[in-house]
Design a protein around this motif. Sequence first.
Motif, PDB file in Angstrom:
ATOM      1  N   GLY A 157      35.393  24.737  37.064  1.00 43.64           N
ATOM      2  CA  GLY A 157      35.449  25.432  35.791  1.00 43.64           C
ATOM      3  C   GLY A 157      35.179  26.917  35.774  1.00 43.64           C
ATOM      4  N   TYR A 158      34.791  27.494  36.924  1.00 40.31           N
ATOM      5  CA  TYR A 158      34.518  28.928  36.966  1.00 40.31           C
ATOM      6  C   TYR A 158      35.771  29.660  37.449  1.00 40.31           C
ATOM      7  CZ  TYR A 158      29.555  28.107  36.165  1.00 40.31           C
ATOM      8  OH  TYR A 158      28.348  27.759  35.618  1.00 40.31           O
ATOM      9  N   GLY A 159      36.636  29.986  36.502  1.00 39.25           N
ATOM     10  CA  GLY A 159      37.920  30.584  36.843  1.00 39.25           C
ATOM     11  C   GLY A 159      37.833  31.963  37.454  1.00 39.25           C
ATOM     12  N   SER A 160      36.739  32.671  37.224  1.00 39.97           N
ATOM     13  CA  SER A 160      36.598  34.034  37.750  1.00 39.97           C
ATOM     14  C   SER A 160      35.819  34.077  39.062  1.00 39.97           C
ATOM     15  CB  SER A 160      35.883  34.917  36.721  1.00 39.97           C
ATOM     16  OG  SER A 160      34.587  34.402  36.429  1.00 39.97           O
ATOM     17  N   ALA A 161      35.697  32.928  39.721  1.00 36.43           N
ATOM     18  CA  ALA A 161      34.807  32.828  40.878  1.00 36.43           C
ATOM     19  C   ALA A 161      35.166  33.777  42.013  1.00 36.43           C
ATOM     20  CB  ALA A 161      34.794  31.393  41.408  1.00 36.43           C
ATOM     21  N   TRP A 162      36.444  34.127  42.146  1.00 35.31           N
ATOM     22  CA  TRP A 162      36.852  34.943  43.297  1.00 35.31           C
ATOM     23  C   TRP A 162      36.693  36.436  43.041  1.00 35.31           C
ATOM     24  CZ3 TRP A 162      36.997  31.631  46.988  1.00 35.31           C
ATOM     25  CH2 TRP A 162      37.444  30.337  46.740  1.00 35.31           C
ATOM     26  N   ARG A 163      36.384  36.812  41.812  1.00 29.83           N
ATOM     27  CA  ARG A 163      36.325  38.227  41.445  1.00 29.83           C
ATOM     28  C   ARG A 163      34.913  38.637  41.049  1.00 29.83           C
ATOM     29  NH1 ARG A 163      41.363  40.456  40.973  1.00 29.83           N
ATOM     30  NH2 ARG A 163      43.071  38.941  41.082  1.00 29.83           N
ATOM     31  N   ASP A 164      34.696  39.951  41.037  1.00 36.76           N
ATOM     32  CA  ASP A 164      33.397  40.464  40.611  1.00 36.76           C
ATOM     33  C   ASP A 164      33.450  40.889  39.152  1.00 36.76           C
ATOM     34  OD1 ASP A 164      34.684  42.959  40.550  1.00 36.76           O
ATOM     35  OD2 ASP A 164      33.888  43.581  42.486  1.00 36.76           O
ATOM     36  N   GLN A 165      32.390  41.509  38.675  1.00 33.21           N
ATOM     37  CA  GLN A 165      32.308  41.900  37.264  1.00 33.21           C
ATOM     38  C   GLN A 165      33.290  43.009  36.901  1.00 33.21           C
ATOM     39  OE1 GLN A 165      29.933  42.230  39.578  1.00 33.21           O
ATOM     40  NE2 GLN A 165      28.573  43.988  39.232  1.00 33.21           N
ATOM     41  N   TYR A 166      33.872  43.651  37.912  1.00 36.23           N
ATOM     42  CA  TYR A 166      34.861  44.703  37.658  1.00 36.23           C
ATOM     43  C   TYR A 166      36.288  44.167  37.684  1.00 36.23           C
ATOM     44  CZ  TYR A 166      30.708  47.182  39.311  1.00 36.23           C
ATOM     45  OH  TYR A 166      29.418  47.613  39.495  1.00 36.23           O
ATOM     46  N   GLY A 167      36.444  42.882  37.984  1.00 37.55           N
ATOM     47  CA  GLY A 167      37.765  42.280  38.084  1.00 37.55           C
ATOM     48  C   GLY A 167      38.386  42.390  39.452  1.00 37.55           C
ATOM     49  N   ASN A 168      37.656  42.931  40.429  1.00 37.51           N
ATOM     50  CA  ASN A 168      38.179  43.080  41.783  1.00 37.51           C
ATOM     51  C   ASN A 168      37.959  41.806  42.589  1.00 37.51           C
ATOM     52  OD1 ASN A 168      38.776  45.859  41.306  1.00 37.51           O
ATOM     53  ND2 ASN A 168      36.629  46.354  41.701  1.00 37.51           N
ATOM     54  N   LEU A 169      38.885  41.514  43.501  1.00 36.98           N
ATOM     55  CA  LEU A 169      38.668  40.413  44.427  1.00 36.98           C
ATOM     56  C   LEU A 169      37.442  40.722  45.275  1.00 36.98           C
ATOM     57  CD1 LEU A 169      42.243  39.448  45.656  1.00 36.98           C
ATOM     58  CD2 LEU A 169      40.699  38.052  44.277  1.00 36.98           C
ATOM     59  N   TYR A 170      36.479  39.822  45.255  1.00 40.10           N
ATOM     60  CA  TYR A 170      35.209  40.110  45.904  1.00 40.10           C
ATOM     61  C   TYR A 170      34.825  39.089  46.972  1.00 40.10           C
ATOM     62  CZ  TYR A 170      30.246  41.084  46.469  1.00 40.10           C
ATOM     63  OH  TYR A 170      29.012  41.397  46.997  1.00 40.10           O
ATOM     64  N   PHE A 171      35.460  37.932  46.964  1.00 35.58           N
ATOM     65  CA  PHE A 171      35.016  36.830  47.815  1.00 35.58           C
ATOM     66  C   PHE A 171      34.953  37.200  49.286  1.00 35.58           C
ATOM     67  CE2 PHE A 171      39.570  36.554  48.182  1.00 35.58           C
ATOM     68  CZ  PHE A 171      39.779  36.102  49.478  1.00 35.58           C
ATOM     69  N   TRP A 172      35.770  38.197  49.713  1.00 33.68           N
ATOM     70  CA  TRP A 172      35.827  38.548  51.123  1.00 33.68           C
ATOM     71  C   TRP A 172      34.589  39.301  51.595  1.00 33.68           C
ATOM     72  CZ3 TRP A 172      35.652  43.752  52.374  1.00 33.68           C
ATOM     73  CH2 TRP A 172      35.882  44.649  51.319  1.00 33.68           C
ATOM     74  N   VAL A 173      33.883  39.953  50.672  1.00 34.02           N
ATOM     75  CA  VAL A 173      32.742  40.792  51.074  1.00 34.02           C
ATOM     76  C   VAL A 173      31.645  39.976  51.743  1.00 34.02           C
ATOM     77  CG1 VAL A 173      30.898  42.299  50.236  1.00 34.02           C
ATOM     78  CG2 VAL A 173      33.238  42.591  49.383  1.00 34.02           C
ATOM     79  N   PRO A 174      31.192  38.842  51.154  1.00 32.32           N
ATOM     80  CA  PRO A 174      30.141  38.060  51.810  1.00 32.32           C
ATOM     81  C   PRO A 174      30.631  37.247  53.012  1.00 32.32           C
ATOM     82  CG  PRO A 174      30.242  37.611  49.432  1.00 32.32           C
ATOM     83  CD  PRO A 174      31.497  38.302  49.817  1.00 32.32           C
ATOM     84  N   ILE A 175      31.902  37.382  53.353  1.00 37.28           N
ATOM     85  CA  ILE A 175      32.427  36.790  54.583  1.00 37.28           C
ATOM     86  C   ILE A 175      32.482  37.853  55.670  1.00 37.28           C
ATOM     87  CG2 ILE A 175      34.416  35.683  55.676  1.00 37.28           C
ATOM     88  CD1 ILE A 175      35.131  34.511  52.932  1.00 37.28           C
ATOM     89  N   VAL A 176      33.159  38.951  55.387  1.00 43.08           N
ATOM     90  CA  VAL A 176      33.373  40.000  56.382  1.00 43.08           C
ATOM     91  C   VAL A 176      32.070  40.729  56.722  1.00 43.08           C
ATOM     92  CG1 VAL A 176      34.571  42.179  56.834  1.00 43.08           C
ATOM     93  CG2 VAL A 176      35.781  40.296  55.709  1.00 43.08           C
ATOM     94  N   GLY A 177      31.280  41.075  55.696  1.00 42.12           N
ATOM     95  CA  GLY A 177      30.050  41.812  55.933  1.00 42.12           C
ATOM     96  C   GLY A 177      29.098  41.103  56.874  1.00 42.12           C
ATOM     97  N   PRO A 178      28.758  39.831  56.621  1.00 35.55           N
ATOM     98  CA  PRO A 178      27.862  39.128  57.532  1.00 35.55           C
ATOM     99  C   PRO A 178      28.415  38.957  58.948  1.00 35.55           C
ATOM    100  CG  PRO A 178      27.840  38.070  55.398  1.00 35.55           C
ATOM    101  CD  PRO A 178      28.947  39.092  55.353  1.00 35.55           C
TER     102      PRO A 178
END
Length: 271
Positions: free
Chosen positions: A215-236
Motif C-alpha cells: 500500500g505504500y505507493g511512494s516507497a521508491w521515492r523520497d520527499q522530493y519525488g526523486n527516485l531514492y531507493f538506490w542510495v541505501p544500496i549503493v552507499g553502503p
Amino acid sequence: MAQRTSGRGLAGELAAEFLGTLILILFGCGVVAQVVAGGLGDHDSIAWAWGLGVTLGVYVAARLSGAHLNPAVTVALACFKGFSWRKVIPYSLAQTLGAFIAALLVRWNFTEILGKADPGHTLKTQIVFSTLPGNGTFPVSEWGALRDQIIGTAILLLLIFAITDLLNTPPGANMAPFIIGLVVVAIGMAWGTDAGYAINPARDLGPRLASYLTGYGSAWRDQYGNLYFWVPIVGPLIGGVLGAAVYRYMITPFLPAAEEQEPGRVPAPEE
C-alpha cells in the motif's frame, strides 16, 4: 560477522543469513513502527532496538554462516578476507529475503496502528520500513544521503574488522555480537540524521519492497519525488569496502603475528 571456516553446506548458510536478518528487521522495523505510529518510545529506543536486533541476529546465524546479515559486510569480506565470491549473490539474496519477510510481519502486526496514524500510507509512516534523506524532514538531498551512507557504513565495517580480528584485541567470551550491536547503537545515535543509518542494502531494500506491495505507493521515492531507493544500496556497498580497506591497510600490516604477542598483551596460562 566473519567468514565461516567449516560448514554444513550452502543451504544451511543461506538459511542462517535469512533467519538472522529476519530477526534483525523484526526488532528494527518493529521499534520504528512502535515509535512513529504508536507514539511509544523515542530515538534512543530506536537506536537500542536496532543494535540489539543486530546482536540477536548474529547469535542466531553466526555458527552456520558467520552472520553477515548485510550485503555490504559480505562484499567487504569477499574483498579482504577471502570469502567466496560465488556466495556473495546468494548471501545477499537470502539477507534481502529475510528482511522482506520480517517487514511483511511488521506490516501485518501493526496494521491497525499504521492505519490510524497514517490512513493514506504516506511518507509519514513509510519511514517505518525504509529510510529517507534527512529522515523525510531535514533539507538533505539524495547526494547528501549518499555521502552519509558511505561514511556510516565505512565506520561500521572498519569496526567490525577490528572487533573480529584475532590478532588485535577481540572481545572474549563470545561477546563480539554484543559489541557489534553497540557499534550499531552508536552509529544510530551519532549518524542517524542525514539518512536514517540504513548502512545495509538488505535492511532497506527488503522492507521497502514489502511496504510497496502493501500500500505504500511512494516507497521508491523520497520527499522530493526523486527516485531514492538506490542510495541505501549503493552507499553502503561503497562505504563498506572503503572502511574495510582502511582497516586492512592502516592496521593489519602492523599487527604482530600470533607468536609475536608481547607478554602482558593477552591472557596467558601460568607456567
